[in-house]
Motif scaffolding. Structure first.
Motif, short mmCIF file in Angstrom:
data_model
loop_
_atom_site.label_atom_id
_atom_site.label_comp_id
_atom_site.label_asym_id
_atom_site.label_seq_id
_atom_site.Cartn_x
_atom_site.Cartn_y
_atom_site.Cartn_z
N GLN A 180 4.74 8.57 -2.60
CA GLN A 180 4.55 9.05 -3.96
C GLN A 180 5.35 10.34 -4.19
OE1 GLN A 180 0.44 8.85 -5.81
NE2 GLN A 180 -0.11 8.34 -3.71
N TYR A 181 5.34 11.20 -3.19
CA TYR A 181 6.12 12.45 -3.28
C TYR A 181 7.61 12.13 -3.43
CZ TYR A 181 8.02 17.05 -2.03
OH TYR A 181 8.70 18.24 -2.04
N CYS A 182 8.11 11.22 -2.61
CA CYS A 182 9.53 10.86 -2.69
C CYS A 182 9.86 10.29 -4.07
CB CYS A 182 9.86 9.83 -1.63
SG CYS A 182 9.83 10.44 0.07
N ARG A 183 9.02 9.43 -4.58
CA ARG A 183 9.27 8.85 -5.91
C ARG A 183 9.28 9.94 -6.98
NH1 ARG A 183 8.54 4.19 -9.37
NH2 ARG A 183 7.38 4.77 -11.25
N ASN A 184 8.33 10.86 -6.90
CA ASN A 184 8.26 11.93 -7.90
C ASN A 184 9.51 12.80 -7.88
OD1 ASN A 184 5.74 11.01 -8.65
ND2 ASN A 184 4.61 12.57 -7.51
N VAL A 185 10.01 13.12 -6.67
CA VAL A 185 11.22 13.93 -6.56
C VAL A 185 12.41 13.18 -7.16
CG1 VAL A 185 12.89 14.91 -4.94
CG2 VAL A 185 10.45 15.29 -4.59
N VAL A 186 12.54 11.91 -6.83
CA VAL A 186 13.66 11.11 -7.34
C VAL A 186 13.59 10.97 -8.84
CG1 VAL A 186 14.69 8.81 -7.36
CG2 VAL A 186 14.06 9.86 -5.19
N GLN A 187 12.42 10.61 -9.36
CA GLN A 187 12.30 10.35 -10.79
C GLN A 187 12.37 11.62 -11.64
OE1 GLN A 187 12.52 7.23 -11.87
NE2 GLN A 187 12.64 6.73 -9.69
N SER A 188 11.96 12.75 -11.08
CA SER A 188 12.02 14.01 -11.83
C SER A 188 13.44 14.55 -11.93
CB SER A 188 11.13 15.06 -11.16
OG SER A 188 11.69 15.48 -9.91
N GLY A 189 14.30 14.15 -10.99
CA GLY A 189 15.67 14.64 -10.97
C GLY A 189 15.80 16.05 -10.43
N GLN A 232 0.79 -1.23 0.00
CA GLN A 232 0.00 0.00 0.00
C GLN A 232 0.82 1.28 0.00
OE1 GLN A 232 -0.07 -2.25 2.49
NE2 GLN A 232 0.27 -1.23 4.47
N ARG A 233 2.12 1.17 0.29
CA ARG A 233 2.94 2.39 0.29
C ARG A 233 3.02 3.04 -1.10
NH1 ARG A 233 4.05 -0.74 4.26
NH2 ARG A 233 5.00 -0.09 6.23
N HIS A 234 2.75 2.28 -2.15
CA HIS A 234 2.70 2.86 -3.50
C HIS A 234 1.60 3.92 -3.59
CE1 HIS A 234 4.96 -0.40 -5.94
NE2 HIS A 234 5.26 -0.54 -4.65
N LEU A 235 0.60 3.81 -2.74
CA LEU A 235 -0.53 4.74 -2.77
C LEU A 235 -0.47 5.77 -1.65
CD1 LEU A 235 -3.24 2.02 -3.50
CD2 LEU A 235 -2.26 3.63 -5.14
N ILE A 262 9.27 -0.68 -1.29
CA ILE A 262 9.16 0.77 -1.47
C ILE A 262 10.51 1.37 -1.85
CG2 ILE A 262 9.57 1.64 0.88
CD1 ILE A 262 6.77 2.66 -1.61
N LEU A 263 11.60 0.79 -1.37
CA LEU A 263 12.93 1.23 -1.79
C LEU A 263 13.09 1.06 -3.30
CD1 LEU A 263 16.01 1.91 -1.25
CD2 LEU A 263 16.30 -0.58 -1.03
N LEU A 264 12.76 -0.12 -3.81
CA LEU A 264 12.90 -0.40 -5.24
C LEU A 264 11.97 0.47 -6.07
CD1 LEU A 264 13.13 -4.30 -5.06
CD2 LEU A 264 15.01 -2.69 -5.40
N TRP A 265 10.77 0.73 -5.56
CA TRP A 265 9.79 1.52 -6.31
C TRP A 265 10.17 3.00 -6.36
CZ3 TRP A 265 5.66 4.98 -4.76
CH2 TRP A 265 4.73 5.25 -5.78
N VAL A 266 10.60 3.54 -5.23
CA VAL A 266 10.98 4.96 -5.19
C VAL A 266 12.20 5.22 -6.08
CG1 VAL A 266 11.94 6.78 -3.72
CG2 VAL A 266 9.95 5.50 -2.96
N LEU A 267 13.20 4.35 -5.99
CA LEU A 267 14.42 4.55 -6.77
C LEU A 267 14.24 4.18 -8.24
CD1 LEU A 267 17.38 3.40 -4.51
CD2 LEU A 267 16.22 5.61 -4.60
N GLU A 268 13.39 3.16 -8.50
CA GLU A 268 13.24 2.63 -9.86
C GLU A 268 14.62 2.33 -10.45
OE1 GLU A 268 10.93 0.70 -11.67
OE2 GLU A 268 9.71 2.30 -10.82
N ALA A 269 15.46 1.71 -9.61
CA ALA A 269 16.81 1.32 -10.01
C ALA A 269 16.97 -0.17 -9.73
CB ALA A 269 17.85 2.13 -9.24
N SER A 270 17.95 -0.79 -10.38
CA SER A 270 18.17 -2.22 -10.23
C SER A 270 19.28 -2.50 -9.23
CB SER A 270 18.53 -2.84 -11.58
OG SER A 270 17.48 -2.68 -12.51
N PRO A 271 19.02 -3.32 -8.22
CA PRO A 271 20.09 -3.68 -7.29
C PRO A 271 21.13 -4.55 -7.98
CG PRO A 271 18.13 -4.99 -6.85
CD PRO A 271 17.74 -3.98 -7.89
#
Length: 333
Positions: free
Chosen positions: A137-146, A129-132, A192-201
């Motif tokens: 969501q704010y953290c992911r947006n900041v990371v993905q927007s750069g 549920q943390r995806h919602l 949530i770590l993997l989703w926010v970063l959208e990076a591959s370990p």
């Protein structure tokens, strides 16, 4: 305009399932038509807690329920080690699936589920549920927007009185629990770590202590991502009180800190400041999101099968690292 009528069934009717039941039963034109659980007391408690009529059909066997009730969708809230079979049986029965976390407990099972979802064209959503959550969501947006630059380092911590509270229960059974605290509440943190970063370990080194039981209780994990970002994760299953979490991201031009639901943002030249709720995306309910997905009101699955695969890939690598006593590459094939 009336909504598409949907008939839901539940596989697993314990305490966690009852929250899903209340959410589902509160959605327009959605009806819970059948329940499956080998425990008669769990079935009765579910009906009472959710406010269902005593006449609703109940089953000890989920396959019998799927055949007799023919639901449009199922919510799976059974012990982790049973998820794989319950998911596959539900998909084979033509049902959309909302499964609690973790999706499954092995990479092989995750790949089989992914293939089945692709073959059937049905929806499968996982209860991360943390995806919602507005904060994540704010953290992911900041990371993905750069907007604050690339991520350099992440530190994530979770503690819970899991070791004591789960003594003698299925979560500490190696098969039913599918692992210990890392694959239980800890899987939320990995997801949530993997989703926010959208990076591959790329590489993981883990140290794990089972204490005096058969599954992991304490985990200290370090990860290097393909982006170059580093991360430390602490899963503390031998603590006091309820679940406590902390999540920090250090970027080139600032940082984000999440503490007990409060989000702080720090620019390069200032102190951490609370992020106003008006600046965050709206939070959502995972059961409502699943229903919207089935009805076509939501075009993108917020927590799909690929998220479940990524979690168990990293989790298995951590278990392997702890067993070998060295860093290992994360197999993402």
């Amino acid at each position: 305009m009336s909504k598409q009528k949907l008939n839901f069934a539940f596989i697993g009717c314990g305490g966690n399932a009852r929250g899903h039941g209340r959410s589902v039963s509160g959605v327009e034109d959605v009806e819970i038509i059948a329940l499956a659980d080998p425990s008669e007391s769990s079935l009765e408690a579910f009906k009472e807690n959710v406010g269902l009529d005593d006449s609703i059909p109940t089953y000890a066997d989920h396959v019998e329920m799927l055949s007799a009730a023919k639901p449009d969708a199922v919510v799976i809230s059974s012990p982790h080690g049973l998820h794989f079979q319950h998911i596959m049986d539900a998909l084979d029965a033509g049902c959309h699936v909302h499964t609690e976390k973790p999706m499954v407990c092995t990479v092989d099972h995750a790949k089989q589920v992914m293939t089945k979802v692709e073959d059937t064209g049905l929806h499968l959503m996982i209860g991360y549920q943390r995806h919602l959550s507005s904060t994540y969501q704010y953290c992911r947006n900041v990371v993905q927007s750069g907007e604050l630059g690339r991520v350099n380092f992440v530190a994530a911590h979770q503690s819970q009185n899991w070791y004591r509270n789960q003594q003698g229960k299925w979560r500490q059974d190696p098969f039913l629990g599918g692992g210990g605290q890392l694959n239980d509440s800890g899987s939320h943190l990995i997801d949530i770590l993997l989703w926010v970063l959208e990076a591959s370990p790329d590489t993981v080194f883990a140290m794990i202590d089972n204490l005096d039981i058969e599954v992991d209780v304490l985990t200290a994990m370090s990860i290097k991502f393909d982006t170059g970002a580093l991360c430390n994760i602490s899963i503390v299953g031998h603590a006091y009180g309820g679940v406590r979490e902390a999540f920090s991201i250090w970027l080139e031009e600032g940082a984000l800190h999440l503490r007990e639901g409060k989000l702080l943002r720090q620019e390069q030249s200032g102190n951490p400041e609370p992020v106003d709720e008006s600046e965050m995306p709206a939070s959502g309910n995972k059961d409502v999101a699943f229903i919207q997905l089935i009805r076509g009101e939501r075009t993108e699955n917020p927590i799909g099968v690929e998220n479940g695969l990524r979690v168990i890939q990293l989790t298995e690598a951590a278990w392997q690292s702890a067993e070998l006593g060295r860093a290992v590459k994360v197999d993402l094939s």
